[in-house]
Write a protein that holds these residues in place. Structure first.
Motif, PDB file in Angstrom:
ATOM      1  N   ASP A   8       0.809  -1.223   0.000  1.00  0.00           N
ATOM      2  CA  ASP A   8       0.000   0.000   0.000  1.00  0.00           C
ATOM      3  C   ASP A   8       0.843   1.274   0.000  1.00  0.00           C
ATOM      4  O   ASP A   8       0.389   2.320  -0.450  1.00  0.00           O
ATOM      5  N   TYR A   9       2.061   1.163   0.524  1.00  0.00           N
ATOM      6  CA  TYR A   9       2.872   2.365   0.747  1.00  0.00           C
ATOM      7  C   TYR A   9       4.348   1.989   0.717  1.00  0.00           C
ATOM      8  O   TYR A   9       4.740   0.924   1.204  1.00  0.00           O
TER       9      TYR A   9
ATOM     10  N   PHE B 245       0.344   2.497  -8.841  1.00  0.00           N
ATOM     11  CA  PHE B 245       1.545   2.505  -8.003  1.00  0.00           C
ATOM     12  C   PHE B 245       1.155   2.817  -6.555  1.00  0.00           C
ATOM     13  O   PHE B 245       0.204   3.574  -6.307  1.00  0.00           O
ATOM     14  N   PRO B 246       1.860   2.246  -5.565  1.00  0.00           N
ATOM     15  CA  PRO B 246       1.543   2.551  -4.154  1.00  0.00           C
ATOM     16  C   PRO B 246       1.844   4.014  -3.831  1.00  0.00           C
ATOM     17  O   PRO B 246       2.588   4.691  -4.544  1.00  0.00           O
ATOM     18  N   TYR B 247       1.281   4.488  -2.725  1.00  0.00           N
ATOM     19  CA  TYR B 247       1.695   5.795  -2.217  1.00  0.00           C
ATOM     20  C   TYR B 247       3.184   5.728  -1.869  1.00  0.00           C
ATOM     21  O   TYR B 247       3.676   4.710  -1.387  1.00  0.00           O
ATOM     22  N   ILE B 248       3.882   6.835  -2.089  1.00  0.00           N
ATOM     23  CA  ILE B 248       5.310   6.871  -1.787  1.00  0.00           C
ATOM     24  C   ILE B 248       5.680   8.245  -1.247  1.00  0.00           C
ATOM     25  O   ILE B 248       5.092   9.262  -1.641  1.00  0.00           O
TER      26      ILE B 248
ATOM     27  N   SER C 265       0.984   2.083  11.392  1.00  0.00           N
ATOM     28  CA  SER C 265       0.158   1.806  12.569  1.00  0.00           C
ATOM     29  C   SER C 265      -0.946   2.835  12.755  1.00  0.00           C
ATOM     30  O   SER C 265      -2.004   2.527  13.321  1.00  0.00           O
ATOM     31  N   GLU C 266      -0.731   4.079  12.254  1.00  0.00           N
ATOM     32  CA  GLU C 266      -1.729   5.132  12.444  1.00  0.00           C
ATOM     33  C   GLU C 266      -2.479   5.486  11.157  1.00  0.00           C
ATOM     34  O   GLU C 266      -3.265   6.431  11.128  1.00  0.00           O
ATOM     35  N   ASN C 267      -2.210   4.748  10.091  1.00  0.00           N
ATOM     36  CA  ASN C 267      -2.979   4.880   8.840  1.00  0.00           C
ATOM     37  C   ASN C 267      -2.929   6.287   8.238  1.00  0.00           C
ATOM     38  O   ASN C 267      -3.957   6.943   8.047  1.00  0.00           O
ATOM     39  N   PHE C 268      -1.720   6.729   7.925  1.00  0.00           N
ATOM     40  CA  PHE C 268      -1.588   7.986   7.200  1.00  0.00           C
ATOM     41  C   PHE C 268      -0.311   7.956   6.381  1.00  0.00           C
ATOM     42  O   PHE C 268       0.585   7.137   6.609  1.00  0.00           O
ATOM     43  N   VAL C 269      -0.240   8.855   5.394  1.00  0.00           N
ATOM     44  CA  VAL C 269       0.977   9.062   4.623  1.00  0.00           C
ATOM     45  C   VAL C 269       1.435  10.497   4.874  1.00  0.00           C
ATOM     46  O   VAL C 269       0.663  11.444   4.671  1.00  0.00           O
ATOM     47  N   ALA C 270       2.662  10.635   5.354  1.00  0.00           N
ATOM     48  CA  ALA C 270       3.198  11.965   5.615  1.00  0.00           C
ATOM     49  C   ALA C 270       3.398  12.713   4.301  1.00  0.00           C
ATOM     50  O   ALA C 270       3.714  12.107   3.270  1.00  0.00           O
ATOM     51  N   PRO C 271       3.222  14.022   4.321  1.00  0.00           N
ATOM     52  CA  PRO C 271       3.337  14.787   3.078  1.00  0.00           C
ATOM     53  C   PRO C 271       4.754  14.857   2.542  1.00  0.00           C
ATOM     54  O   PRO C 271       5.718  14.959   3.308  1.00  0.00           O
ATOM     55  N   ASN C 272       4.866  14.789   1.225  1.00  0.00           N
ATOM     56  CA  ASN C 272       6.110  15.132   0.542  1.00  0.00           C
ATOM     57  C   ASN C 272       6.123  16.646   0.377  1.00  0.00           C
ATOM     58  O   ASN C 272       5.282  17.192  -0.337  1.00  0.00           O
TER      59      ASN C 272
ATOM     60  N   ILE D 153       0.167  -3.066   4.358  1.00  0.00           N
ATOM     61  CA  ILE D 153       1.533  -3.522   4.110  1.00  0.00           C
ATOM     62  C   ILE D 153       2.365  -2.361   3.581  1.00  0.00           C
ATOM     63  O   ILE D 153       1.945  -1.647   2.662  1.00  0.00           O
ATOM     64  N   ALA D 154       3.538  -2.180   4.182  1.00  0.00           N
ATOM     65  CA  ALA D 154       4.440  -1.092   3.788  1.00  0.00           C
ATOM     66  C   ALA D 154       5.825  -1.657   3.511  1.00  0.00           C
ATOM     67  O   ALA D 154       6.261  -2.627   4.141  1.00  0.00           O
ATOM     68  N   ALA D 155       6.517  -1.035   2.563  1.00  0.00           N
ATOM     69  CA  ALA D 155       7.889  -1.429   2.233  1.00  0.00           C
ATOM     70  C   ALA D 155       8.823  -0.260   2.492  1.00  0.00           C
ATOM     71  O   ALA D 155       8.503   0.885   2.159  1.00  0.00           O
ATOM     72  N   LYS D 156       9.964  -0.554   3.095  1.00  0.00           N
ATOM     73  CA  LYS D 156      11.022   0.442   3.274  1.00  0.00           C
ATOM     74  C   LYS D 156      12.213   0.020   2.424  1.00  0.00           C
ATOM     75  O   LYS D 156      12.713  -1.094   2.559  1.00  0.00           O
TER      76      LYS D 156
END
Length: 427
Positions: free
Chosen positions: A305-306, A335-338, A365-372, A402-405
């Motif tokens: 997802d991210y 494409f996932p959020y990035i 864990s908190e269900n958000f995407v930080a801003p670019n 699911i998130a990938a680093k």
């Protein structure tokens, strides 16, 4: 039988936030920690701004004794100890004072260099024939394993206590090394993470090869511009990130808070072949690293997802997006959020992977995407591959399962770790 591995504690020392609460707020607000650095200006650096955590003398004394602080000037060890002890406390673990160490707990805590200010001080004293004035901690502050040794002593760790080092992939590598050790039953918990010294003697080499942005000294918060058409190089940063990895059985037994589960990952190298070099990635290796991480995690590429990107605000940003798109076989709106934390912190070098992993887990864990931030003018080479909406420029509340680093470092080394939201009903 292989163990399931979860994350039960987090700690962070970042340019835009010391401690989880401040760091989480900075993530949500898109708050930058990059500031003008007078010392870099005085030394005639081209890039005169940096992301440097600000640790008060009072704060230091919460983690170190007055005796330990005497002649102590290793910022990397300081950041790492603060982040590491905070993660230990966040996991609900106690420091047990007895004769025997904690045989079931260890640390794998990476760094690029250690105590470079202490090295500088030592060189001057040696040249002045004052070797005996170096003090009793010169060795422990300057050995690369100083950070793991300090943490091992403060926490009484009896399992593996070591320091890894793989350039900008160091933090992600430490997490995967700890994951493997727990997965195969060699430890119940490992304090994983990485740290980086701050200051001109760390950053000078990068300034010399002109990979830092020297065009934005008068606008520090706007200077780090990953994925932007006007990106002009990275901004140096420093700090530390720390994670407590624990086997699920142990975490459940002590009723620990569980941030997420680690499904798997991969580390590899492009061998400085196929277009790869000391400073450039071998695209085939990057793609293989991500594909192999997905295979190891037993998921499908479409499940992600991210992505927390490496994305340093250099010409390689578009190459990274292309490699990720090809590895996932996902493009456009699919494409996932990035995002790239470096727009808020600068490039924290050997600490980057662990600080960004902490940020990844908080978003998961908190269900958000930080801003670019600072990419209003998205690089057209990037938007030709993925949709602009996949690069949120405002705080985005969205479910992440699911998130990938991903991390990529000098020497053509690569890392990818896969995190999943922990679901208690699945045992």
């Amino acid at each position: 039988m292989e163990k399931r591995v979860v994350v039960t504690g987090l700690g962070v020392v970042a340019p835009n936030g010391i401690g989880l609460d401040d760091f989480l707020e900075a993530l949500k607000l898109g708050k930058s920690g990059i500031k003008f650095n007078q010392q870099l200006s005085d030394l005639n650096f081209s890039c005169q701004i940096a992301g440097t955590p600000e640790i008060s003398e009072e704060k230091k004394r919460d983690y170190f004794t007055d005796l330990e602080l005497r002649n102590f000037n290793s910022t990397g060890i300081m950041y790492g100890v603060i982040a590491g002890l905070d993660a230990w406390k966040d996991a609900g673990l106690e420091i047990i004072e007895n004769e025997n160490p904690d045989w079931e707990s260890g640390t794998i805590f990476g760094t690029g260099t250690s105590g470079i200010e202490k090295f500088r001080e030592s060189i001057y004293k040696i040249d002045a024939l004052e070797t005996r004035k170096l003090g009793s901690t010169a060795v422990s502050q300057t050995m690369n394993s100083g950070i793991s040794a300090y943490l091992g002593g403060k926490l009484g760790l009896g399992n593996q206590v070591t320091t890894n080092s793989s350039a900008c992939t160091t933090g992600t590598e430490s997490i995967l090394m700890a994951f493997e050790r727990i997965k195969y039953g060699k430890a119940k918990r490992i304090l994983a993470g990485s740290t980086s010294d701050s200051g001109p003697y760390i950053w000078a080499g990068f300034d010399a090869i002109k990979v830092c942005n020297f065009k934005s000294n008068d606008a520090p918060e706007k200077a780090s511009r990953p994925m932007s058409a006007s990106a002009a190089g990275f901004i140096p940063g420093s700090g530390a990130g720390a994670l407590i990895l624990e086997d699920l059985e142990s975490a459940l037994k002590r009723n620990a808070k569980i941030y997420c589960e680690i499904l798997g990952g991969n580390l590899n190298s492009g061998g400085q072949r196929g277009g790869g070099s000391m400073t450039a990635p071998n695209s085939a290796a990057v793609q293989k690293c991500v594909k192999d991480a997905i295979f190891d995690a037993k998921i499908n590429a479409n499940d992600i997802d991210y992505i927390s990107g490496h994305l340093t605000a250099t010409s390689k940003d578009s190459t990274e997006i292309k490699n990720l798109s090809q590895a996932l076989n996902r493009s456009g709106k699919d494409f996932p959020y990035i995002n790239s934390l470096k727009s808020l912190t600068g490039h924290c070098l050997s600490a980057a992977g662990s600080i960004e992993a902490v940020a990844t887990i908080l978003q998961l864990s908190e269900n958000f995407v930080a801003p670019n931030i600072n990419c209003e003018d998205l690089n057209p080479e990037i938007t030709a591959i993925i949709d602009a909406n996949c690069i949120p420029q405002q705080f985005l509340e969205t479910k992440i399962t699911i998130a990938a680093k991903v991390s990529f470092g000098f020497g053509d080394v690569n890392g990818c770790v896969i995190f999943k939201k922990y679901i208690p009903s699945i045992l």
